[in-house]
Each structure stands twice: as C-alpha cells, then as structure tokens.
Motif scaffolding. Structure first.
Motif, short mmCIF file in Angstrom:
data_model
loop_
_atom_site.label_atom_id
_atom_site.label_comp_id
_atom_site.label_asym_id
_atom_site.label_seq_id
_atom_site.Cartn_x
_atom_site.Cartn_y
_atom_site.Cartn_z
N HIS A 1 1.91 5.91 18.27
CA HIS A 1 2.50 5.18 19.39
C HIS A 1 3.03 3.82 18.94
CE1 HIS A 1 1.96 4.08 23.95
NE2 HIS A 1 3.20 4.30 23.63
N LEU A 2 2.24 3.16 18.12
CA LEU A 2 2.61 1.83 17.64
C LEU A 2 3.88 1.92 16.78
CD1 LEU A 2 1.85 -1.12 17.57
CD2 LEU A 2 0.32 -0.66 15.66
N ALA A 3 3.90 2.90 15.87
CA ALA A 3 5.07 3.06 15.00
C ALA A 3 6.30 3.42 15.84
CB ALA A 3 4.80 4.14 13.97
N PHE A 4 6.07 4.27 16.85
CA PHE A 4 7.18 4.69 17.71
C PHE A 4 7.77 3.49 18.46
CE2 PHE A 4 8.82 6.01 21.82
CZ PHE A 4 9.69 7.03 21.48
N LEU A 5 6.88 2.69 19.04
CA LEU A 5 7.37 1.56 19.84
C LEU A 5 8.08 0.52 18.98
CD1 LEU A 5 4.43 1.00 22.35
CD2 LEU A 5 6.70 1.91 22.85
N THR B 1 19.35 0.73 21.45
CA THR B 1 20.52 0.07 22.03
C THR B 1 20.44 0.09 23.56
OG1 THR B 1 21.67 2.17 21.94
CG2 THR B 1 22.05 0.64 20.11
N ASP B 2 19.51 0.85 24.09
CA ASP B 2 19.29 0.83 25.54
C ASP B 2 18.38 -0.37 25.83
OD1 ASP B 2 18.98 3.10 28.11
OD2 ASP B 2 17.74 1.30 28.05
N LEU B 3 18.94 -1.36 26.52
CA LEU B 3 18.22 -2.63 26.66
C LEU B 3 16.96 -2.52 27.51
CD1 LEU B 3 21.21 -5.13 26.89
CD2 LEU B 3 19.83 -4.48 24.90
N THR B 4 16.99 -1.64 28.50
CA THR B 4 15.78 -1.46 29.31
C THR B 4 14.66 -0.90 28.45
OG1 THR B 4 17.22 -0.95 31.17
CG2 THR B 4 14.90 -0.47 31.45
N LEU B 5 14.99 0.11 27.68
CA LEU B 5 13.96 0.72 26.83
C LEU B 5 13.45 -0.25 25.78
CD1 LEU B 5 15.13 4.40 26.32
CD2 LEU B 5 13.21 3.55 27.68
N SER B 6 14.35 -1.00 25.18
CA SER B 6 13.87 -1.93 24.15
C SER B 6 13.00 -3.02 24.79
CB SER B 6 15.02 -2.51 23.34
OG SER B 6 15.76 -3.41 24.11
N ALA B 7 13.34 -3.40 26.01
CA ALA B 7 12.51 -4.41 26.68
C ALA B 7 11.13 -3.85 27.01
CB ALA B 7 13.19 -4.89 27.96
N ILE B 8 11.09 -2.61 27.48
CA ILE B 8 9.79 -1.99 27.77
C ILE B 8 8.98 -1.90 26.49
CG2 ILE B 8 8.60 0.10 28.57
CD1 ILE B 8 10.98 0.70 30.39
N ALA B 9 9.64 -1.47 25.41
CA ALA B 9 8.93 -1.32 24.13
C ALA B 9 8.37 -2.67 23.68
CB ALA B 9 9.88 -0.77 23.07
N ASN B 10 9.16 -3.68 23.89
CA ASN B 10 8.75 -5.03 23.51
C ASN B 10 7.47 -5.47 24.19
OD1 ASN B 10 9.33 -7.18 21.99
ND2 ASN B 10 11.24 -7.70 23.03
N CYS C 1 5.26 -3.27 25.69
CA CYS C 1 4.18 -2.32 25.43
C CYS C 1 3.57 -2.49 24.05
CB CYS C 1 4.69 -0.89 25.54
SG CYS C 1 5.27 -0.47 27.17
N ILE C 2 4.37 -2.95 23.13
CA ILE C 2 3.89 -2.94 21.75
C ILE C 2 2.68 -3.85 21.56
CG2 ILE C 2 5.34 -4.77 20.76
CD1 ILE C 2 5.83 -2.68 18.44
N LYS C 3 2.61 -4.90 22.35
CA LYS C 3 1.45 -5.79 22.26
C LYS C 3 0.19 -5.07 22.74
CE LYS C 3 4.39 -9.74 22.90
NZ LYS C 3 5.34 -9.86 24.01
N GLU C 4 0.36 -4.36 23.83
CA GLU C 4 -0.79 -3.60 24.36
C GLU C 4 -1.24 -2.55 23.35
OE1 GLU C 4 0.74 -3.90 29.01
OE2 GLU C 4 1.02 -2.04 27.91
N VAL C 5 -0.26 -1.85 22.82
CA VAL C 5 -0.60 -0.72 21.95
C VAL C 5 -1.16 -1.21 20.60
CG1 VAL C 5 0.36 1.28 20.76
CG2 VAL C 5 0.98 0.83 23.12
N SER C 6 -0.71 -2.38 20.15
CA SER C 6 -1.31 -2.94 18.93
C SER C 6 -2.81 -3.12 19.14
CB SER C 6 -0.73 -4.31 18.60
OG SER C 6 0.64 -4.22 18.45
N TYR C 7 -3.14 -3.59 20.32
CA TYR C 7 -4.56 -3.78 20.60
C TYR C 7 -5.29 -2.44 20.68
CZ TYR C 7 -8.96 -5.44 22.35
OH TYR C 7 -10.30 -5.70 22.48
N HIS C 8 -4.66 -1.45 21.32
CA HIS C 8 -5.29 -0.12 21.39
C HIS C 8 -5.58 0.40 19.99
CE1 HIS C 8 -2.93 0.68 25.41
NE2 HIS C 8 -3.72 -0.37 25.47
N GLU C 9 -4.58 0.24 19.13
CA GLU C 9 -4.71 0.79 17.79
C GLU C 9 -5.85 0.10 17.05
OE1 GLU C 9 -3.41 1.24 13.45
OE2 GLU C 9 -3.45 -0.61 14.62
N ARG C 10 -5.94 -1.19 17.25
CA ARG C 10 -7.01 -1.94 16.61
C ARG C 10 -8.37 -1.49 17.15
NH1 ARG C 10 -7.56 -8.48 16.77
NH2 ARG C 10 -9.78 -8.35 17.21
N PHE C 11 -8.42 -1.34 18.44
CA PHE C 11 -9.67 -0.95 19.10
C PHE C 11 -10.12 0.45 18.66
CE2 PHE C 11 -11.91 1.07 22.67
CZ PHE C 11 -12.91 0.14 22.92
#
Lengths: 318, 250, 95
Positions: free
Chosen positions: B106-110, B117-126, B128-138
């Motif tokens: 998930h982290l690599a994907f995000l 190039t889809d700005l909505t998706l890149s914003a969502i990814a931006n 989510c990636i903080k949340e998922v970094s924590y998940h991965e660490r946990f």
C-alpha cells in the motif's frame, strides 16, 4: 501509628478535602478512602470497557460510512476512557491485571445498562442519546472530585465525550424524521432503553448505601434521585422535539416543582440485572474474558521480545 | 462516464474498505486496550480513505449514486479488492500479518500514486501516505515482535504468513482499467513494485527470525471480482442495513 | 504463562512547539518503542501533540509528601524573591 495519631491524620485529611484541596497518590489517605476509590474508579473503568461491546456489535453493520466512522471513533474513545480510568486507579496501588481479574471473576461490577442487547441500529442512537446522556450527568461533577488522578481523568473523559451524545441524538433525529419504518425503529429503541437509563443513575436515595460518605469525598455531588430528575427534565423536551414519546404513562410536568413527575421504576428488574441475570450478562463477560485469554500469547510475545531486545543491547554495550 | 478511471478508483478503494471492515470487527476484542485503540485507528484511517475515493468515484459516475451506494450496494462480483484483505481475523497473528503484507504494498503504491496526473487522486494519495506509513511501521513492529517473541508467537505468525503468502502475488496483477490508467499517466504500474516488495518483506521476515515461504502457487481473482468464500459474509454485514431498508437516509 | 505484564509508562506530550511537554497520563507497553506508538494512538487521537516523551513509571523518583514541610515551606517567606517586595516611586511606571 497509634489510634490517636490516625484519628488526627484523618481529621486533617477530611479538612483538606473540605477546603477543596486535591488528594494526590502519595499523600496519606485513610484505607477506606483508598478502597472506596479503587472500587468506584475500577467499576467506572470496567463500565467503559464492557460498554464497548453493545455498540461494537453494530460497527460492521453501520448503515453509512459516515455513521460507521463516528461509531468506530466513539467505541474507540470508550477504550481510551477505560484506559485513562484504569491508569488513574493504578495510582492507588492496584494493577490493571488485578482489576481485570476482579471483573472477569464477577467480583467487580460494571454499569448494568450494558447487559441489555443492541438489536437494531436505532439502539446506537438510543445509547448515545440516553446512556451517554445519563453518564454525562454522572460524570461532569466528578471533574471536581477530591482524588486528583480521578478528577484529571474525568476532565479528559468529559471533554472527549462531548460528541458522543450528539452522535446518538443525531441518529435518533434522523430516524424520527425518516420513513415510518425508521420512526418505529427509533420509538422502539426509546421504549427499550428509557427505563434502564433511569436505573443507570443508581438506586433511590433511601436505599443507596454509599451516598453520604461519597458526598463528603466529592465522589458524588448530587444524590441519585436528583441526578435522575435532572436527566428526565433535560431529556423529555428533546424527545418531544423529535416527535418521540417517552414510554411512561405517568410522566407529567409538575408546575410547582418545576420538574417532571414520573412513573414507578421496576427496581426488581434492576437488581436482577445487577445480580447477573440480565439478558446479556453472560455474553458480555464471555466476550471480555475471551479477548483477554486470546490476547495472552500476544502480550507474552511482546514482553519476551522486549526482554530479548534489552539483552542484545546490553551485550552490545558490554 | 470515464469507466476506466471509475474502475481504477474502485480497485484502490475496495482494498481499504474491506480491510477497514476486517479491522473494525476487532474493536473491543483486542489483546490489550492499547492495541485495541491502535487497530481501531487503522480502521478509521482506512474508512477515511474509502470515503475520499468513493466521493470522487460518485462524482465521476455522475448518476446520482452516493459514496454509500458505491460502498454498500454492489454485488459480490463487483467488488475489486485483492483476496488478501478479505481473509478473516483467525487470530492476532493473521490480523497483523495480513496488515503487514498489505501495508508494504500500500505504501509503495501510494508513493507512486502521488505522481498521478489526476490531481484529485494525487491529493488523496498525499494525505493517505502519512497514515499508511504509520500502519506499515506499526504492523512491521508487530511482525518483528511476534516473530522474535516466544516460540508460540513465532509459530503463529509464521503460520499466518505461510497461509497469506499465496495472496500476495495478486497485488501486482493489472486489470484492463489499471493498464489504461497507467497509459494515461493516472495509474500506477504495480508490476514494477513487485521486486522491491518481496525484497522488503523478505528482509523484515528475516529480521523477525521468520522463514520466507516458498510457495510457487498463488491465488488470484479478487481484482476481477472472483473472491474467496469469506467475502460474502463480510458483505452481508456491511450491506445489511442498506439492503434491508432500501432508499432511506441514515 | 503470563508471568510478566506490560509495565506502566508515564506519557508526556508537547501540544505545540514553544510549549513544554506536559504529563497527560499513563499506559501499558512492553517496551519504549511500543510505549511511544501506544501513546500516539491513545493520547494524540485529537491532534493533541507534536512530540511525545515516554518514561517507565518505575524510573520516576518522587518527593515524599510527608517531607513537604521541610521541602517547600521554607520558600514561603522569601518574599524578596518577588518583585512586589521592592518599593518603587509612583513615577516609575514600568520596571
């Protein structure tokens, strides 16, 4: 210490509380104060933890994503509140594991309202609105209680719980304004949760055993009956506002008292549930004990890993 | 309607939806209060992500469907999540093992989706990636703990990883929509994430004194809507209210 | 088995830069790393913090309230440590 010395200390202690001073963990305190606090605080913590179960029952089935995250966050808060309260109780020299032991063996009590089943989605509304409503009435005065760690935990709890009742009321309001089927669902939930919510505020003053002492120690600021009246007076207009009917034929505004008169509470039912014969007592305990037992190997693993890590660190340093 | 984009978003969102639902099942039943709270946080993060994705998908669909309609009113064959995330909470080792195997992906994907190039998706990814970094660490920490804990915990997490391993390859499969989205610079070429995924997962398993499973056979189908038997039951909970009381607001 | 339970940790949170870390409560964790993670999940759910300290409770040495007299009362009459102890003519408005 001689008896006289103890008596002296006790007098000073009571005087401090009367002056509104806070008692902190390392301060001298009468044994009875410690025991009473352990009992009430752990009971409070247990109620939070067992209270997660009836609502947890609907997390996977919440009707919308918005409702789902709100419910999840609320149940999670209850875990947090249990945690704050267990921690505060631990300052009195009892461990969380000992408290769990008391809960699991049936020695410790928890709020009996959680021994009722949550059978429809509207029960999520009723619990938030009524059960949390009654809990807030009980809890707000505790922010000022005499034992420092308890008071601090309660300040945190009350601050965080402010959204809980709204969450429930919003669910009820939406149902009450929805289709006839939804409104029926809301009314049915109110019918089932109303009386247990009134019971939740405790036995009537004439039979309540702890009140006088608890008042002195600010574990209680108002009597059970006063709290109950306050709850009824504030809730009835809310029910009217959303077009639901309080299931009490004797409920009537009393002009002279400036309060609602209400019907007889079925105290037999209350004591039945307290004694373990409520519809869900066994299931609730089974769920708690089960989670604890299934978690044992996990907790052990974490401890074993922590110790190994520590050893490796020491070896490296040595 | 931009069908490929819509399907691509559902593919991402369904993973979070189903995994969030699985994590949510545990609320109140964790091995300790602290862990319970942490797992609920993960579930809440995932549902938050789901809402962002589905709100966007609803806009693209443009047919009046809401985020909830998309989340709760599709047929089983229309859910596009990978098989991994629908696997049940057999025990804490399965739960955290599943989380770990998904989080690394998930982290690599995000981090790739951030470049969309889809700005909505890149914003969502931006976000989510903080949340998922924590998940991965946990989840990594827990896999390490369980692997390097007691004999019992080592066995349990090994068993979980062994059982779940067969679902990992599917993470790197592409649907028709995925390919189209990569071509348009919107999607993520998941085939390119595979090598580093197995390297990273392998490294951590080793650190956790666990063996890397040697399975040559992998299960697939989730992305095309062919699921394991577990999903149906999960959906009957998820959809219960919407199905029983259609067309109502909650 | 379960002979050892997770020890207790005291949690301190800095709510924003510029402010000190404040004690906000305690929790159980097997080790410091886990205590930090648990603290993040338990005590900063509502954006309460930007930094966390964890200290195992048994490592805290506390003063004994029985000694409060000798420890703290001697400071009470040292009024000359406070600005109000000193006389100023009214003409001096700010000092």
């Amino acid at each position: 210490m001689s008896e006289e010395q103890i008596k002296n200390l006790e007098e000073q202690f009571e005087a401090r509380i009367a002056r509104d001073e806070k008692i902190e963990p390392k301060d001298w305190m009468p044994e009875k104060y410690r025991k009473t606090h352990i009992r009430q605080m752990s009971q409070h913590a247990h109620s939070e933890i067992v209270g997660m179960l009836p609502e947890g029952n609907w997390i996977t089935r919440a009707p919308s994503l918005r409702r789902k995250v709100a419910l999840l966050a609320k149940v999670q808060d209850e875990a947090g509140h249990g945690l704050y309260l267990y921690s505060a109780t631990e300052t009195l020299g009892i461990s969380r594991d000992e408290m769990y032991e008391q809960l699991h063996s049936g020695k410790a009590k928890y709020s009996s309202i959680f021994n009722y089943p949550t059978i429809t989605w509207a029960d999520m509304g009723a619990i938030g609105w009524l059960v949390d409503g009654a809990a807030i009435i009980n809890q707000v005065p505790l922010c000022n209680t005499s034992y420092g760690p308890y008071a601090r935990a309660m300040i945190r709890v009350c601050k965080e719980e402010s959204f809980h009742q709204r969450q429930g009321f919003e669910i009820m309001m939406k149902l009450a304004n929805g289709t006839p089927e939804q409104k029926d669902m809301a009314q049915d939930a109110l019918n089932r949760w109303w009386w247990p919510s009134l019971m939740m505020l405790g036995p009537t003053d004439d039979v309540s055993v702890h009140t006088a002492q608890s008042m002195k120690w600010k574990l209680k600021r108002k009597s059970n009956d006063d709290l109950r009246q306050q709850f009824i007076d504030q809730t009835v207009p809310q029910a009217e506002l959303i077009g639901l009917t309080i299931p009490d034929a004797d409920l009537k505004w009393n002009e002279t008292r400036g309060s609602y008169d209400f019907g007889e509470i079925d105290w037999d039912e209350f004591w039945q549930v307290v004694k373990g014969h409520g519809p869900m007592n066994k299931e609730r305990m089974k769920a708690r004990v089960g989670a604890w037992e299934r978690g044992e190997w996990v907790r052990d693993a974490a401890m074993a890993h922590a110790e190994k890590k520590q050893e490796r660190k020491q070896k490296q340093a040595g | 309607m931009k069908e490929n984009l819509y399907n691509f978003i559902l593919g991402i969102a369904d993973n979070s939806l189903i995994l969030g639902q699985r994590m949510g099942e545990l609320c109140g039943h964790g091995p300790s209060l602290e862990t319970d709270i942490a797992c609920t946080n993960i579930s809440l993060d995932l549902f938050g992500q789901v809402r962002s994705y589905f709100q966007y998908a609803a806009k693209i669909a443009g047919d009046g469907r809401t985020e909830d309609d998309i989340a709760m009113l599709r047929k089983e064959r229309e859910y596009k999540n990978v098989l991994l995330v629908e696997q049940p909470n057999i025990d804490f080792a399965f739960t955290l093992g599943r989380q770990f195997l998904f989080d690394v992906y998930h982290l690599a994907f995000l981090s790739e989706l951030q470049k969309s190039t889809d700005l909505t998706l890149s914003a969502i990814a931006n976000k989510c990636i903080k949340e998922v970094s924590y998940h991965e660490r946990f989840s990594s920490d827990w896999v390490r703990r369980l692997g390097d804990g007691t004999n019992e915990s080592n066995q349990k997490i090994q068993e979980a990883i062994n059982s779940l391993w067969t679902y990992t390859d599917e993470l790197f499969h592409q649907t028709k929509a995925d390919i189209a989205m990569v071509e348009q610079g919107i999607g993520v070429d998941v085939t390119k994430l595979k090598e580093s995924y197995y390297m990273q997962v392998g490294q951590l398993l080793e650190e956790a004194t666990l063996e890397i499973p040697e399975s040559k056979w992998f299960q697939k189908g989730g992305k095309e809507g062919v699921h394991t038997e577990h999903l149906g039951y999960l959906l009957s909970d998820l959809q219960y209210m919407q199905r029983t009381y259609p067309n109502m607001e909650w | 088995m379960s002979t050892k339970n997770w020890p207790l940790w005291e949690i301190f949170v800095r709510s924003k830069n510029g402010l000190e870390h404040r004690h906000c409560g305690s929790l159980h964790a097997a080790d410091a790393d886990m205590a930090l993670e648990n603290a993040r999940d338990v005590y900063t759910r509502r954006s309460e913090g930007v930094s966390i300290w964890v200290v195992e409770s048994k490592n805290i040495t506390a003063s004994n309230p029985e000694n409060n007299g000798e420890l703290f009362e001697p400071a009470h009459d040292k009024v000359y440590r406070h600005p109000t102890f000193y006389d100023l003519p009214d003409e001096v408005k700010h000092m």
